[in-house]
Structure formats: C-alpha cells, structure tokens
Design a protein around this motif. Structure first.
Motif, PDB file in Angstrom:
ATOM      1  N   ALA A 130      18.839  11.978  13.071  1.00  0.00           N
ATOM      2  CA  ALA A 130      19.199  11.012  12.024  1.00  0.00           C
ATOM      3  C   ALA A 130      18.554   9.671  12.335  1.00  0.00           C
ATOM      4  CB  ALA A 130      20.715  10.867  11.937  1.00  0.00           C
ATOM      5  N   LEU A 131      17.794   9.149  11.389  1.00  0.00           N
ATOM      6  CA  LEU A 131      17.100   7.875  11.546  1.00  0.00           C
ATOM      7  C   LEU A 131      17.789   6.801  10.713  1.00  0.00           C
ATOM      8  CD1 LEU A 131      13.425   9.132  11.105  1.00  0.00           C
ATOM      9  CD2 LEU A 131      14.696   8.853  13.242  1.00  0.00           C
ATOM     10  N   VAL A 132      17.957   5.628  11.297  1.00  0.00           N
ATOM     11  CA  VAL A 132      18.574   4.509  10.578  1.00  0.00           C
ATOM     12  C   VAL A 132      17.608   3.331  10.595  1.00  0.00           C
ATOM     13  CG1 VAL A 132      20.561   2.983  10.373  1.00  0.00           C
ATOM     14  CG2 VAL A 132      20.837   5.259  11.359  1.00  0.00           C
ATOM     15  N   ILE A 133      16.990   3.074   9.438  1.00  0.00           N
ATOM     16  CA  ILE A 133      16.138   1.896   9.266  1.00  0.00           C
ATOM     17  C   ILE A 133      16.477   1.315   7.906  1.00  0.00           C
ATOM     18  CG2 ILE A 133      13.787   1.001   9.072  1.00  0.00           C
ATOM     19  CD1 ILE A 133      12.871   3.267  10.886  1.00  0.00           C
ATOM     20  N   LYS A 134      16.883   0.055   7.878  1.00  0.00           N
ATOM     21  CA  LYS A 134      17.352  -0.566   6.648  1.00  0.00           C
ATOM     22  C   LYS A 134      16.244  -0.636   5.590  1.00  0.00           C
ATOM     23  CE  LYS A 134      21.577  -1.580   7.848  1.00  0.00           C
ATOM     24  NZ  LYS A 134      22.731  -0.972   7.168  1.00  0.00           N
ATOM     25  N   PRO A 135      16.613  -0.564   4.299  1.00  0.00           N
ATOM     26  CA  PRO A 135      15.614  -0.605   3.237  1.00  0.00           C
ATOM     27  C   PRO A 135      14.672  -1.790   3.317  1.00  0.00           C
ATOM     28  CG  PRO A 135      17.736   0.024   2.332  1.00  0.00           C
ATOM     29  CD  PRO A 135      17.971  -0.333   3.778  1.00  0.00           C
ATOM     30  N   PHE A 136      15.187  -2.963   3.706  1.00  0.00           N
ATOM     31  CA  PHE A 136      14.335  -4.141   3.743  1.00  0.00           C
ATOM     32  C   PHE A 136      13.380  -4.135   4.933  1.00  0.00           C
ATOM     33  CE2 PHE A 136      18.279  -5.229   5.990  1.00  0.00           C
ATOM     34  CZ  PHE A 136      17.794  -5.643   7.208  1.00  0.00           C
ATOM     35  N   ALA A 137      13.578  -3.186   5.873  1.00  0.00           N
ATOM     36  CA  ALA A 137      12.770  -3.202   7.090  1.00  0.00           C
ATOM     37  C   ALA A 137      11.875  -1.986   7.257  1.00  0.00           C
ATOM     38  CB  ALA A 137      13.690  -3.307   8.309  1.00  0.00           C
ATOM     39  N   TRP A 138      11.979  -0.989   6.368  1.00  0.00           N
ATOM     40  CA  TRP A 138      11.298   0.280   6.614  1.00  0.00           C
ATOM     41  C   TRP A 138       9.789   0.119   6.704  1.00  0.00           C
ATOM     42  CZ3 TRP A 138       7.505   2.476   3.739  1.00  0.00           C
ATOM     43  CH2 TRP A 138       7.326   2.002   2.431  1.00  0.00           C
ATOM     44  N   HIS A 139       9.204  -0.799   5.899  1.00  0.00           N
ATOM     45  CA  HIS A 139       7.756  -0.934   5.854  1.00  0.00           C
ATOM     46  C   HIS A 139       7.197  -1.610   7.101  1.00  0.00           C
ATOM     47  CE1 HIS A 139       9.578  -4.555   4.161  1.00  0.00           C
ATOM     48  NE2 HIS A 139       8.525  -5.203   4.602  1.00  0.00           N
ATOM     49  N   ALA A 140       8.075  -2.311   7.837  1.00  0.00           N
ATOM     50  CA  ALA A 140       7.624  -3.016   9.030  1.00  0.00           C
ATOM     51  C   ALA A 140       8.150  -2.390  10.321  1.00  0.00           C
ATOM     52  CB  ALA A 140       8.057  -4.481   8.961  1.00  0.00           C
ATOM     53  N   ALA A 141       9.186  -1.577  10.189  1.00  0.00           N
ATOM     54  CA  ALA A 141       9.827  -1.003  11.375  1.00  0.00           C
ATOM     55  C   ALA A 141       8.938   0.058  12.007  1.00  0.00           C
ATOM     56  CB  ALA A 141      11.183  -0.410  11.005  1.00  0.00           C
ATOM     57  N   ARG A 142       8.943   0.092  13.305  1.00  0.00           N
ATOM     58  CA  ARG A 142       8.191   1.117  14.030  1.00  0.00           C
ATOM     59  C   ARG A 142       8.976   1.498  15.274  1.00  0.00           C
ATOM     60  NH1 ARG A 142       3.493   3.670  14.965  1.00  0.00           N
ATOM     61  NH2 ARG A 142       2.846   3.948  17.131  1.00  0.00           N
ATOM     62  N   LEU A 143       9.191   2.780  15.461  1.00  0.00           N
ATOM     63  CA  LEU A 143       9.869   3.249  16.661  1.00  0.00           C
ATOM     64  C   LEU A 143       8.914   3.142  17.840  1.00  0.00           C
ATOM     65  CD1 LEU A 143      11.588   6.508  15.330  1.00  0.00           C
ATOM     66  CD2 LEU A 143      12.570   4.218  15.528  1.00  0.00           C
ATOM     67  N   PRO A 144       9.452   3.014  19.050  1.00  0.00           N
ATOM     68  CA  PRO A 144       8.584   3.024  20.234  1.00  0.00           C
ATOM     69  C   PRO A 144       7.753   4.301  20.277  1.00  0.00           C
ATOM     70  CG  PRO A 144      10.827   2.371  20.818  1.00  0.00           C
ATOM     71  CD  PRO A 144      10.883   2.834  19.400  1.00  0.00           C
ATOM     72  N   ASP A 145       6.560   4.206  20.863  1.00  0.00           N
ATOM     73  CA  ASP A 145       5.653   5.356  20.907  1.00  0.00           C
ATOM     74  C   ASP A 145       6.303   6.573  21.543  1.00  0.00           C
ATOM     75  OD1 ASP A 145       3.695   3.887  19.660  1.00  0.00           O
ATOM     76  OD2 ASP A 145       2.625   3.388  21.512  1.00  0.00           O
ATOM     77  N   TRP A 146       7.120   6.366  22.583  1.00  0.00           N
ATOM     78  CA  TRP A 146       7.711   7.513  23.267  1.00  0.00           C
ATOM     79  C   TRP A 146       8.732   8.218  22.367  1.00  0.00           C
ATOM     80  CZ3 TRP A 146      12.936   7.811  24.090  1.00  0.00           C
ATOM     81  CH2 TRP A 146      13.671   6.624  24.091  1.00  0.00           C
ATOM     82  N   GLN A 147       9.416   7.460  21.484  1.00  0.00           N
ATOM     83  CA  GLN A 147      10.349   8.095  20.555  1.00  0.00           C
ATOM     84  C   GLN A 147       9.595   8.888  19.486  1.00  0.00           C
ATOM     85  OE1 GLN A 147      13.348   5.486  18.935  1.00  0.00           O
ATOM     86  NE2 GLN A 147      13.971   4.732  20.949  1.00  0.00           N
ATOM     87  N   VAL A 148       8.521   8.317  18.972  1.00  0.00           N
ATOM     88  CA  VAL A 148       7.696   9.023  17.993  1.00  0.00           C
ATOM     89  C   VAL A 148       7.159  10.317  18.599  1.00  0.00           C
ATOM     90  CG1 VAL A 148       5.590   8.920  16.608  1.00  0.00           C
ATOM     91  CG2 VAL A 148       7.068   6.900  16.790  1.00  0.00           C
ATOM     92  N   GLN A 149       6.692  10.239  19.852  1.00  0.00           N
ATOM     93  CA  GLN A 149       6.147  11.424  20.513  1.00  0.00           C
ATOM     94  C   GLN A 149       7.223  12.476  20.748  1.00  0.00           C
ATOM     95  OE1 GLN A 149       2.731  11.814  21.287  1.00  0.00           O
ATOM     96  NE2 GLN A 149       3.491  13.920  21.405  1.00  0.00           N
ATOM     97  N   LEU A 150       8.427  12.034  21.116  1.00  0.00           N
ATOM     98  CA  LEU A 150       9.535  12.969  21.307  1.00  0.00           C
ATOM     99  C   LEU A 150       9.837  13.722  20.019  1.00  0.00           C
ATOM    100  CD1 LEU A 150      11.960  14.158  22.863  1.00  0.00           C
ATOM    101  CD2 LEU A 150      13.268  12.132  22.173  1.00  0.00           C
ATOM    102  N   ILE A 151       9.911  12.997  18.914  1.00  0.00           N
ATOM    103  CA  ILE A 151      10.201  13.634  17.628  1.00  0.00           C
ATOM    104  C   ILE A 151       9.091  14.618  17.262  1.00  0.00           C
ATOM    105  CG2 ILE A 151      10.489  13.234  15.146  1.00  0.00           C
ATOM    106  CD1 ILE A 151      11.818  10.555  15.884  1.00  0.00           C
TER     107      ILE A 151
END
Length: 203
Positions: A130-151
């Motif tokens: 489950a990912l939680v990124i607010k609507p006003f932040a989705w276009h700028a939000a970025r997860l850390p590289d290690w989290q992206v790689q884990l997913i």
C-alpha cells in the motif's frame, strides 16, 4: 507557460476524480435512517464504491484466496499525523489469520529494514503493498531508490498487489505488478474498505 499548463492539468484531473467519486457515492447512498451507527455504515459503503481495480494482469480473484500466505507492506514517506493515521491499515491486515507478515516503512525507513522485508516476504505467496502519497505531492514525490528496487524485485519474483491509498497516478511506474488498486483516499474508512476487498470481512 508550460508550468501553468501542468498546474491546470492537475487541477482538472483532481476535479474529475472528485466528481466521479461523488457520482459513485450518490449512487451508493442508502435511504436515511435513525440508526446512530448508520453514518459509519454509510461512509463504509461509499468507500467500497471508491475501491477500483485499475489493472489485473495476474487475473487474481478478490478477496484473495484464503489458502495463500500473505505479506503486507505499507510505504508512507509522510510523517507525523499522516503516517500515524495510515499505519492503522497494518493493524487491520494483522487481524487476518492468513497474513504471515505485516510491516510499515515510514519516513525514516532504512535499507536494513528493506532487507528484513525482502527476507520476510520470501515465504509469502502474495504481497500487498500500500502506497500513500498525497494528491498534491504525487508528481514530485519519489521513493528512495532502495524502496523502488525492493518493489520491483518483489514484482519480479512474487505475486504483488499494489494499492494506492489516494490517487491512481501513484501507480503509474509499477507496470509489473499482478494487480493495481486505488481507493481515492487514505481515510480509515477507505483502509477498511480495501482491506475487506482484499481479505474479505474481518471479525
């Protein structure tokens, strides 16, 4: 001018989502009643209508089969009250007897926690993220590289369902997940609705 156009596009998209949600809510609205518990029931019924499967590449059935061991991971880069509110969904999943592992990554999550999650989820048939990124932040939000790689690694090795507790744009990068689901909100009642959708009714 380009920035203005992007802002206008995002506002229009947000308005469209709100309008669609309102239309679904009005269709699901039950007749008025005097039962004091009715407002909570009504809210849950509306939240159920907001749960949508955007992609189901794995042709999964919902609720997920009871004979499969499940893992659950909440990824929430926000802090303070927003993080505390959404950790409630972890407790909801922990109430499911077939959920073998339930974990949460907050704003201070470390790569060590990521490795622990990787090892814990290895024994699970299906992993719900489950990912939680607010609507006003989705276009700028970025997860850390290690989290992206884990997913990405989990999607490559296991059946993974990714849920956006918010808007569908959050799910755009995850093209290899078995299924993508959106709730339109991270409110507790929306957490209940998507948990019920994935696991069936909990006691």
């Amino acid at each position: 001018a380009q920035d203005d156009a992007q802002v206008a596009q995002r506002v229009e998209a947000a308005f469209s989502r709100a309008w669609q949600l309102k239309q679904r809510a009005m269709q699901a609205m039950p007749e008025p009643a005097s039962d004091p518990g009715r407002p909570r029931d009504m809210a849950l019924q509306i939240a159920r209508t907001a749960v949508r499967v955007l992609e189901n590449r794995g042709q999964l059935s919902f609720p997920l089969p009871p004979d499969k061991a499940l893992g659950f991971l909440l990824v929430n880069p926000l802090g303070d009250n927003a993080y505390t509110k959404t950790t409630q969904i972890v407790e909801r999943f922990q109430r499911g007897e077939r959920v073998a592992v339930a974990m949460a990554f907050g704003p201070d999550a470390t790569e060590h926690q990521g490795q622990a999650a990787r090892e814990a989820f290895a024994a699970c048939d299906t992993v719900v993220i489950a990912l939680v990124i607010k609507p006003f932040a989705w276009h700028a939000a970025r997860l850390p590289d290690w989290q992206v790689q884990l997913i990405e690694d989990l999607c490559a090795s296991q059946t993974v369902v990714i849920v956006s507790l918010g808007i569908e744009e959050t799910l755009q990068p995850y093209t290899h997940a078995a299924a993508l689901i959106v709730t339109e909100s991270d409110a507790p009642v929306s957490q209940d609705a998507v948990t019920e959708y994935l696991l069936g009714k909990l006691p």
